[in-house]
Design a protein around this motif. Sequence first.
Motif, PDB file in Angstrom:
ATOM      1  N   THR A  76      41.044 -30.375   7.626  1.00 20.46           N
ATOM      2  CA  THR A  76      40.043 -29.566   6.917  1.00 20.46           C
ATOM      3  C   THR A  76      40.528 -29.077   5.553  1.00 20.46           C
ATOM      4  O   THR A  76      39.719 -28.624   4.748  1.00 20.46           O
TER       5      THR A  76
ATOM      6  N   ARG B   3      43.735 -29.237  26.752  1.00 21.53           N
ATOM      7  CA  ARG B   3      44.586 -28.743  25.664  1.00 21.53           C
ATOM      8  C   ARG B   3      45.451 -27.573  26.119  1.00 21.53           C
ATOM      9  O   ARG B   3      46.207 -27.021  25.326  1.00 21.53           O
TER      10      ARG B   3
ATOM     11  N   ARG C 247      37.102 -21.736  15.738  1.00 19.43           N
ATOM     12  CA  ARG C 247      38.421 -22.201  16.163  1.00 19.43           C
ATOM     13  C   ARG C 247      39.173 -22.768  14.975  1.00 19.43           C
ATOM     14  O   ARG C 247      39.598 -23.921  14.974  1.00 19.43           O
ATOM     15  N   THR C 248      39.296 -21.927  13.947  1.00 19.34           N
ATOM     16  CA  THR C 248      40.187 -22.295  12.856  1.00 19.34           C
ATOM     17  C   THR C 248      41.591 -22.398  13.437  1.00 19.34           C
ATOM     18  O   THR C 248      42.389 -23.235  13.037  1.00 19.34           O
TER      19      THR C 248
ATOM     20  N   ALA D  27      37.513 -34.003  15.915  1.00 21.11           N
ATOM     21  CA  ALA D  27      38.952 -34.024  16.224  1.00 21.11           C
ATOM     22  C   ALA D  27      39.250 -33.152  17.442  1.00 21.11           C
ATOM     23  O   ALA D  27      40.056 -33.513  18.294  1.00 21.11           O
TER      24      ALA D  27
ATOM     25  N   TRP E  78      52.135 -26.992   9.782  1.00 22.38           N
ATOM     26  CA  TRP E  78      50.741 -27.291   9.409  1.00 22.38           C
ATOM     27  C   TRP E  78      49.834 -26.079   9.510  1.00 22.38           C
ATOM     28  O   TRP E  78      48.659 -26.127   9.167  1.00 22.38           O
TER      29      TRP E  78
ATOM     30  N   TRP F 166      44.148 -24.664  27.210  1.00 24.47           N
ATOM     31  CA  TRP F 166      43.518 -23.390  26.866  1.00 24.47           C
ATOM     32  C   TRP F 166      42.954 -22.671  28.087  1.00 24.47           C
ATOM     33  O   TRP F 166      42.444 -21.569  27.966  1.00 24.47           O
TER      34      TRP F 166
ATOM     35  N   VAL G  66      43.161 -28.925  12.137  1.00 18.52           N
ATOM     36  CA  VAL G  66      43.461 -27.968  11.069  1.00 18.52           C
ATOM     37  C   VAL G  66      43.781 -28.707   9.773  1.00 18.52           C
ATOM     38  O   VAL G  66      43.178 -28.451   8.733  1.00 18.52           O
ATOM     39  N   THR G  67      44.717 -29.648   9.870  1.00 22.41           N
ATOM     40  CA  THR G  67      45.183 -30.290   8.636  1.00 22.41           C
ATOM     41  C   THR G  67      44.067 -31.076   7.947  1.00 22.41           C
ATOM     42  O   THR G  67      43.982 -31.086   6.730  1.00 22.41           O
TER      43      THR G  67
ATOM     44  N   ILE H  38      47.623 -22.760   9.122  1.00 25.76           N
ATOM     45  CA  ILE H  38      47.031 -22.033   8.001  1.00 25.76           C
ATOM     46  C   ILE H  38      46.752 -20.575   8.386  1.00 25.76           C
ATOM     47  O   ILE H  38      45.964 -19.886   7.770  1.00 25.76           O
TER      48      ILE H  38
ATOM     49  N   PHE I 233      45.783 -30.525  18.431  1.00 25.99           N
ATOM     50  CA  PHE I 233      44.950 -29.531  17.768  1.00 25.99           C
ATOM     51  C   PHE I 233      45.258 -29.477  16.273  1.00 25.99           C
ATOM     52  O   PHE I 233      44.362 -29.258  15.448  1.00 25.99           O
ATOM     53  N   ALA I 234      46.529 -29.707  15.935  1.00 27.15           N
ATOM     54  CA  ALA I 234      46.946 -29.632  14.529  1.00 27.15           C
ATOM     55  C   ALA I 234      46.085 -30.522  13.634  1.00 27.15           C
ATOM     56  O   ALA I 234      45.792 -30.170  12.487  1.00 27.15           O
TER      57      ALA I 234
ATOM     58  N   GLN J 207      36.287 -31.808  11.843  1.00 25.65           N
ATOM     59  CA  GLN J 207      37.074 -30.849  12.620  1.00 25.65           C
ATOM     60  C   GLN J 207      36.594 -30.818  14.074  1.00 25.65           C
ATOM     61  O   GLN J 207      37.396 -30.871  15.014  1.00 25.65           O
TER      62      GLN J 207
END
Lengths: 537, 208
Positions: free
Chosen positions: A484, B77, B100-101, A469, B131, B79, A481-482, B133, A477-478, A466
């Motif tokens: 993990t 990005r 940073r989930t 990436a 995608w 941010w 997430v995916t 979560i 950024f996706a 993660q």
Amino acid sequence: MLGSIGLVLTSSFLISLVALAFLIWAVANQQLRIGQQDALTVFDPGEAGEPDDPTAFGNGHVHSNGHRFDVERLGIDKPSRIPVLLLLVAAAVWLVVGSVFGMIASLKLHLPDWLNASELLTFGRVRTLHLNAVAYGWLSMAGIAVALWTLPRVFHTPLRLSKLPVVGVLLWNAALIAGLFAVSTGSTDGLEWLEIPWRIDVVLGVAGAFFAVPLVVTALKREVDHIYVTGWYYLAALVWFPILFLIANLPAMHSGVPQATVNWWYAHNVLGLWLTPLGVGAAYYFIPKIIGKPIYSYTLSLVGFWALALFYSQVGIHHLIGGPVPTWLVTLSVVHSVMMFVPVLAVAINQHVTVGRNMWAFRQSLALRFVATGAVMYTLASFQGSIEAIRSVNTVTHFTHYTVGHAHLGAYAFTSLVMFGAIYHMVPRLTGRDWPFPSLLSLHYWLVIVGFALYFVALTAGGLLQGLAMLDVARPFADSVTLTIPYLQGRSLGGALMSVGHLVFAAHLFLALGRMRAGASSPRGLTSTETERFAGA
Amino acid sequence: MNRVIPLFILAFGILAFATLFLVVMPFLQVRGTAVPEGLRPYSVAEQRGRDHYVNLGCVYCHSQQPRSPDQAPDQARGWGRPSTPADYVFDRPHLLGTMRTGPDLLNVGARLPSVAWHLTHLYQPRAIFDWSIMPSYPFLFDAKDKAEPGDVVVDLPPRYRPEHGVVVARPAALELTQYLLSLDRTYPSTPDAEDLRDQGYTNVGGGR
């Protein structure tokens, strides 16, 4: 300005280093008159050399004497019995409650639409309930229970003012229930590790004093000259935690970036100056006690203790590396984080060599298996923490699930395992009965070991990927997430195994306590007179 | 070292020493920070939204502290520039975060200035990103047969639309959105402010 800050930064490090060098000099030149003979404080005269553990089940072991039930200590144990049992019951309940919340939080990360109808069960709150239930419910109360039982033995005198901790347990639990209720309904102070509203924290603080005062009075009335190393850790933690808790909770004092530094000063010191002393102190008592041999190098334990105090107290800001905090402050914490190798090596040499030279005891005693595994995890967690604080490593691991894995290596694999072992050793002494189902100890061990291994490997690998990436600007950024998700599922599986282990532990504990008065068989190694004396105790 | 009182004094002294460095000195150094031009206090609605952000625990998945380009591509990005202590002068409690989930949010208001976008996203994040979560927050919304005057209707793709009627935002959802839109630290930072952030990565290996 920058020049003077550099000077200050250097001076902090140099002062710590000089203090440590002075300590080593003092120990080497016997200025402190502490020597290996002081390591024998854990034993009664004539007791050293005999292994001592009620969980060494089965026959055909080396040194198979059954366990020694030390009658002379009945008087010492007696006043601590009720508060310790109450604390253990409460701690086990909070462990189960905390695990349930932990499971829900873990599942929610890969099932985001599950249980979403109510704000009570949203991720941000369930995760917080998990942390607080485990940190202040399970770990703190188990640690205090072990301290209340161990310190009188180390000081060779009964616990004083033993009614106060009973009040303490009731207050502490009432405050914790109120605190978790507040968090679940949205009243939170909003800082990690400090979510419980400060008004309720006042009650927690008062409850803490009900545990601390009896321990301090007992220490002052001790009947040995020497304070065994376990006592240093416990007594120092009794000074540290209230100060941390008080300063961090001062209402309306902190805001913005200074508040963030207070937050991480507190949150990391809860681990370093509260949970770590509770765990390391317990390991320093139970390892030699169960094996029947003193710790490998007692003077080294002294260096380890003071180095921990000097370095661990300043590591907190490594949670803000690369953040909006002054460079010198971050550097200070990075340097001290790396210096943590010193105390950790001292503890590692002491504890692992003692166990390593007595592997028969590791195989034989299930309590030792828990404590010694926990001690190894302390070494690993601390080394990992030191390396994680290095800027280049932190750039990858910061902001990822890797950190969560690391936190659990310390708080769970280290502190919890030591507490499990200590409880397995203590409860037969407290109840006068063996564990009803010895095989459950082994089952518990393997459930939590395998569960934790899965948990840790999943979060460590997932977190690293993660982090990498996120650092690769070519990847959206996706991706971070995916990628993990399979690792988060792995974490849930590991967490489920650990939770089943906790249910086994709690159920077994309640069975053991339920049998206390049911007149089951007396502990092995007890003569009939001793049993009578225990019954009358 | 073999008496209780000296042990207490030393333990106390060491913690006091650490507290001086980690708590008192940063406070003294940062407290005089001037409020940047372009930063204003939160309005009542924004502050209420911020309180929802706090009590729903958004901070456990979203940081609010973009790193410098020397260290990480946070700016690339979208941010935002590296943040400085001045950007947080009105923040109580602080919400710097350590996870940073989900993405960093310090400049989400500048990046995604649409109320409608945020309402849809809060109601069902997967209506926008398949995608994602992030939890959905249906309890911040009401399902109604038809919108009444003053209701803000949430725009949803067919898959997430109720069979009958509409989804409208509750005040909490609107306030939370107000807070998210207030997250905008795109005004320039000053060299003085930059001096107060971690510059340990500057020019490492000649920069990136």
